[in-house]
Design an enzyme around this catalytic site. Structure first.
Site, PDB file in Angstrom:
ATOM      1  N   CYS A  12      54.725  -5.564   9.612  1.00  9.02           N
ATOM      2  CA  CYS A  12      55.570  -5.005  10.678  1.00  9.02           C
ATOM      3  C   CYS A  12      56.617  -6.053  11.032  1.00  9.02           C
ATOM      4  CB  CYS A  12      54.710  -4.677  11.897  1.00  9.02           C
ATOM      5  SG  CYS A  12      55.659  -3.945  13.252  1.00  9.02           S
ATOM      6  N   LEU A  13      57.876  -5.613  11.116  1.00 11.86           N
ATOM      7  CA  LEU A  13      58.949  -6.563  11.427  1.00 11.86           C
ATOM      8  C   LEU A  13      58.813  -7.102  12.852  1.00 11.86           C
ATOM      9  CD1 LEU A  13      61.912  -4.735   9.652  1.00 11.86           C
ATOM     10  CD2 LEU A  13      60.542  -6.651   8.804  1.00 11.86           C
ATOM     11  N   GLY A  20      61.333  -0.066   6.622  1.00 11.86           N
ATOM     12  CA  GLY A  20      61.406   0.933   7.683  1.00 11.86           C
ATOM     13  C   GLY A  20      61.731   0.258   8.998  1.00 11.86           C
ATOM     14  N   GLN A  57      62.081  -0.779  18.036  1.00 11.14           N
ATOM     15  CA  GLN A  57      61.980  -2.169  17.560  1.00 11.14           C
ATOM     16  C   GLN A  57      63.272  -2.951  17.823  1.00 11.14           C
ATOM     17  OE1 GLN A  57      60.214  -0.834  13.574  1.00 11.14           O
ATOM     18  NE2 GLN A  57      59.243  -2.824  13.878  1.00 11.14           N
ATOM     19  N   HIS A 104      53.462   4.815  10.042  1.00 12.96           N
ATOM     20  CA  HIS A 104      53.664   3.543  10.768  1.00 12.96           C
ATOM     21  C   HIS A 104      54.875   3.674  11.710  1.00 12.96           C
ATOM     22  CE1 HIS A 104      53.886  -1.081  10.614  1.00 12.96           C
ATOM     23  NE2 HIS A 104      55.049  -0.748  11.173  1.00 12.96           N
ATOM     24  N   GLU A 105      55.963   4.277  11.207  1.00 12.24           N
ATOM     25  CA  GLU A 105      57.190   4.381  12.023  1.00 12.24           C
ATOM     26  C   GLU A 105      57.014   5.394  13.148  1.00 12.24           C
ATOM     27  OE1 GLU A 105      59.172   2.079  11.621  1.00 12.24           O
ATOM     28  OE2 GLU A 105      58.574   1.430   9.629  1.00 12.24           O
ATOM     29  N   HIS A 141      55.316   3.871  15.939  1.00  8.59           N
ATOM     30  CA  HIS A 141      56.219   3.071  16.792  1.00  8.59           C
ATOM     31  C   HIS A 141      56.868   3.947  17.863  1.00  8.59           C
ATOM     32  CE1 HIS A 141      56.375  -1.028  15.305  1.00  8.59           C
ATOM     33  NE2 HIS A 141      56.651  -0.666  14.058  1.00  8.59           N
TER      34      HIS A 141
HETATM   35  O1  K1U Z   1      58.252  -0.766  10.981  1.00 10.35           O
HETATM   36  C1  K1U Z   1      58.317  -1.903  10.538  1.00 10.35           C
HETATM   37  O2  K1U Z   1      57.971  -2.852  11.216  1.00 10.35           O
HETATM   38  C2  K1U Z   1      58.801  -2.118   9.120  1.00 10.35           C
HETATM   39  C3  K1U Z   1      57.679  -2.343   8.139  1.00 10.35           C
HETATM   40  C4  K1U Z   1      57.313  -1.013   7.497  1.00 10.35           C
HETATM   41  C5  K1U Z   1      56.015  -0.934   6.772  1.00 10.35           C
HETATM   42  C6  K1U Z   1      55.695  -1.797   5.740  1.00 10.35           C
HETATM   43  C7  K1U Z   1      54.497  -1.683   5.058  1.00 10.35           C
HETATM   44  C8  K1U Z   1      53.619  -0.690   5.388  1.00 10.35           C
HETATM   45  C9  K1U Z   1      53.921   0.147   6.419  1.00 10.35           C
HETATM   46  C10 K1U Z   1      55.130   0.051   7.104  1.00 10.35           C
HETATM   47  C11 K1U Z   1      58.182  -3.329   7.080  1.00 10.35           C
HETATM   48  O3  K1U Z   1      59.148  -3.084   6.434  1.00 10.35           O
HETATM   49  S1  K1U Z   1      57.306  -4.807   6.884  1.00 10.35           S
HETATM   50  C12 K1U Z   1      58.156  -5.627   5.525  1.00 10.35           C
HETATM   51  C13 K1U Z   1      57.849  -5.039   4.194  1.00 10.35           C
HETATM   52  O4  K1U Z   1      56.911  -4.283   4.059  1.00 10.35           O
HETATM   53  C14 K1U Z   1      58.690  -5.368   3.029  1.00 10.35           C
HETATM   54  C15 K1U Z   1      59.690  -6.294   3.085  1.00 10.35           C
HETATM   55  C16 K1U Z   1      60.470  -6.576   1.960  1.00 10.35           C
HETATM   56  C17 K1U Z   1      60.242  -5.934   0.798  1.00 10.35           C
HETATM   57  C18 K1U Z   1      59.232  -5.009   0.710  1.00 10.35           C
HETATM   58  C19 K1U Z   1      58.462  -4.713   1.824  1.00 10.35           C
HETATM   59 ZN    ZN Z   2      56.318  -1.886  12.431  1.00  7.87          ZN
END
Ligand code: K1U
Ligand code: ZN
Length: 176
Positions: free
Chosen positions: A94-95, A46, A51, A136-137, A140
């Site tokens: 979270c990225l 996401g 971001q 979560h999004e 943000h």
């Molecule tokens: O919003 C963001 O920062 C993105 C975030 C979204 C998220 C992940 C987990 C739970 C709630 C929200 C991410 O994508 S973190 C990376 C991640 O979860 C992932 C990366 C590669 C493969 C699978 C998952």
């Molecule tokens: Zn995030």
């Protein structure tokens, strides 16, 4: 399409409340394309436009598994219209806070209204990872980070760590 830089904690712009999208124009479509490229490259599931430094209420997601075809989802002006009383706990990342994961409790199911890329009003029901990720999004878009849902002790610790890293990176840039 272009890769955009992802803002990292403690960047203050992550605390901005994003503005509603008034018109889905070519600029918004280009932003969405760039967000998908950036999210897939990260990789993540996401991304909210704040971001990448754009304070508009735009969210992209893709919850498809590794060996599946991409299932890109776009949410313009997403809003939670209903949350379940029942809560569940999922590990979140979270990225904007790379390599930090923590358990977060949220409603197990939500309904979300939003506009699609054609500007058409839509409403969807979400549970499981979909519900966790969309909450979560949407957080943000309101300047809220998942670390706001964990203990102050853990939050202070992670903010301190990322602030120290940002200062060290800035010092390195000045010295170069
Ligand atoms: O919003 C963001 O920062 C993105 C975030 C979204 C998220 C992940 C987990 C739970 C709630 C929200 C991410 O994508 S973190 C990376 C991640 O979860 C992932 C990366 C590669 C493969 C699978 C998952
Ligand atoms: Zn995030």
């Amino acid at each position: 399409m272009a890769l955009r830089d992802i803002l990292k904690l403690p960047d203050k712009r992550l605390r901005l409340i994003s503005e509603p999208v008034k018109r889905i124009d070519p600029g918004v479509r280009a932003l969405v394309d760039d967000m998908f490229e950036t999210m897939y490259a990260a990789p993540g599931i996401g991304l909210a436009s704040i971001q990448v430094g754009v304070a508009q209420r735009v969210v992209v997601m893709d919850l498809s598994k590794k060996d599946e075809n991409h299932k890109p989802l776009v949410f313009i002006n997403p809003e939670i219209t209903w949350s379940s009383e029942e809560k569940s706990t999922h590990e979140e990342g979270c990225l904007s806070i790379p390599e930090y994961y923590e358990e977060v409790e949220r409603p197990v199911a939500v309904k979300v209204k939003y506009q699609d890329l054609d500007g058409k009003a839509q409403e969807i029901a979400a549970d499981g990872l979909f519900a966790t990720c969309i909450q979560h999004e949407i957080d943000h878009t309101n300047g809220v980070l998942f670390i706001d849902h964990i203990s102050k002790l853990k939050r202070d610790r992670v903010v301190k760590k990322f602030t120290k890293a940002a200062k060290a990176a800035a010092k390195k840039t000045v010295e170069a």
